[in-house]
Scaffold this active site. Structure first.
Site, PDB file in Angstrom:
ATOM      1  N   ASP A   2       0.576  -0.682   0.102  1.00 32.33           N
ATOM      2  CA  ASP A   2      -0.381   0.030  -0.123  1.00 32.33           C
ATOM      3  C   ASP A   2       0.758   1.285   0.059  1.00 32.33           C
ATOM      4  OD1 ASP A   2      -2.189   1.319   0.289  1.00 32.33           O
ATOM      5  OD2 ASP A   2      -1.521   1.456   2.801  1.00 32.33           O
ATOM      6  N   ASP A  44      -0.353   5.164   0.899  1.00 28.51           N
ATOM      7  CA  ASP A  44      -0.264   6.204   1.829  1.00 28.51           C
ATOM      8  C   ASP A  44      -0.955   5.669   3.006  1.00 28.51           C
ATOM      9  OD1 ASP A  44      -1.747   9.252   0.677  1.00 28.51           O
ATOM     10  OD2 ASP A  44      -2.083   7.607  -0.912  1.00 28.51           O
TER      11      ASP A  44
HETATM   12 MG   LIG Z   1      -2.956   3.118   3.577  1.00 28.62          MG
END
Ligand SMILES: [Mg+2]
Length: 261
Positions: free
Chosen positions: A25, A27
């Protein structure tokens, strides 16, 4: 698996780098959470680490809820593979592909975006234009605006036949076609054929990736898996509960990636 066993596994994977996929991932995992998404940044140190990992390991891919081009801009390394819009788009070698099943819903997503701009943007919510999915952010506004945003997008999503999900300070609408970080992980594993794969994530949508890794392991496509949970104050408890190894924020991720080199 406890933390100690997971750390041992990481050491072993370093010696088997050619068979390992590093899926992550962006963010909250590579970039600290900030008030509006356009302020996010992956540090120069982390970018350098990712570049080195990509040279050494079979595959390094960024998997994000964002628009695929934005995911690429955040990391900015052309050699990596990017899955954006929660698995609706893949970017590699400069080309973006949209999952074909999702295309018939494009206009309905546009309509929801348009309505959200009229209704929620004046209250301070941020409507991010993303193409095949719509994201309405309410991190930096009063809680009642967040509640109104969730309620509005849920109602509009139902009317238009779209699927709605709620994350950390964001509510999203998308085509009702299975495409998420889990399908993104499966696509990459089936295509690149790693024997070992890890996923790093901090939020609810990352649990799809955790669970798909488990399914791929049970099906025998992956010999070993590692689910790395990135702990934060606002993150869901399942990220910690379902992880093989828990690290603390982006700093913890940086240490872990350094250990893989
Ligand atoms: Mg995230």
């Amino acid at each position: 698996m406890d933390n100690e066993a997971a750390l041992k596994q990481i050491e072993a994977w370093r010696e088997e780098a050619g068979s390992v996929a590093i899926l992550t991932d962006i963010d909250g995992t590579l970039a600290p959470i900030v008030p509006t998404p356009d302020m996010s940044e992956v540090s120069a140190e982390l970018r350098e680490l990712l570049r080195k990992l990509n040279d050494k390991y079979l595959l390094v891919a960024g998997i994000s809820g964002r628009k695929t081009e934005d995911a690429f801009d955040l990391i900015g390394i052309e050699e990596l593979v990017y899955f954006g819009n929660h698995g609706f788009e893949i970017l590699r070698d400069g080309e973006v592909e949209v999952v074909p099943e999702a295309l018939p819903y494009f206009e309905r997503v546009q309509e929801l975006e348009h309505r959200a701009k009229e209704e929620l943007a004046p209250m301070g919510a941020f409507v991010e234009e993303k193409g095949i999915t719509a994201s309405i952010h309410y991190r930096n506004v009063p809680p009642e605006v967040g509640e109104r945003s969730v309620e509005f997008v849920k109602a509009e999503g139902e009317r238009l036949g779209l699927r709605v999900t709620v994350g950390r300070g964001v509510v999203e609408a998308r085509p009702p076609v299975r495409a998420d970080k889990g399908t993104a992980v499966r696509t990459l594993v089936e295509e690149y054929r790693p024997r070992r794969a890890m996923f790093l994530g901090d939020d609810t949508t990352d649990l799809d990736a955790f669970r798909e890794l488990q399914a791929l392991h049970e099906e025998g496509l992956l010999e070993e898996i590692l689910r790395i949970g990135v702990e934060s104050d606002e993150g869901p408890p399942e990220i910690v509960a379902e992880a093989d190894l828990v690290v603390d924020g982006v700093g913890g991720v940086t240490n872990l990636l350094r250990a893989l080199l």
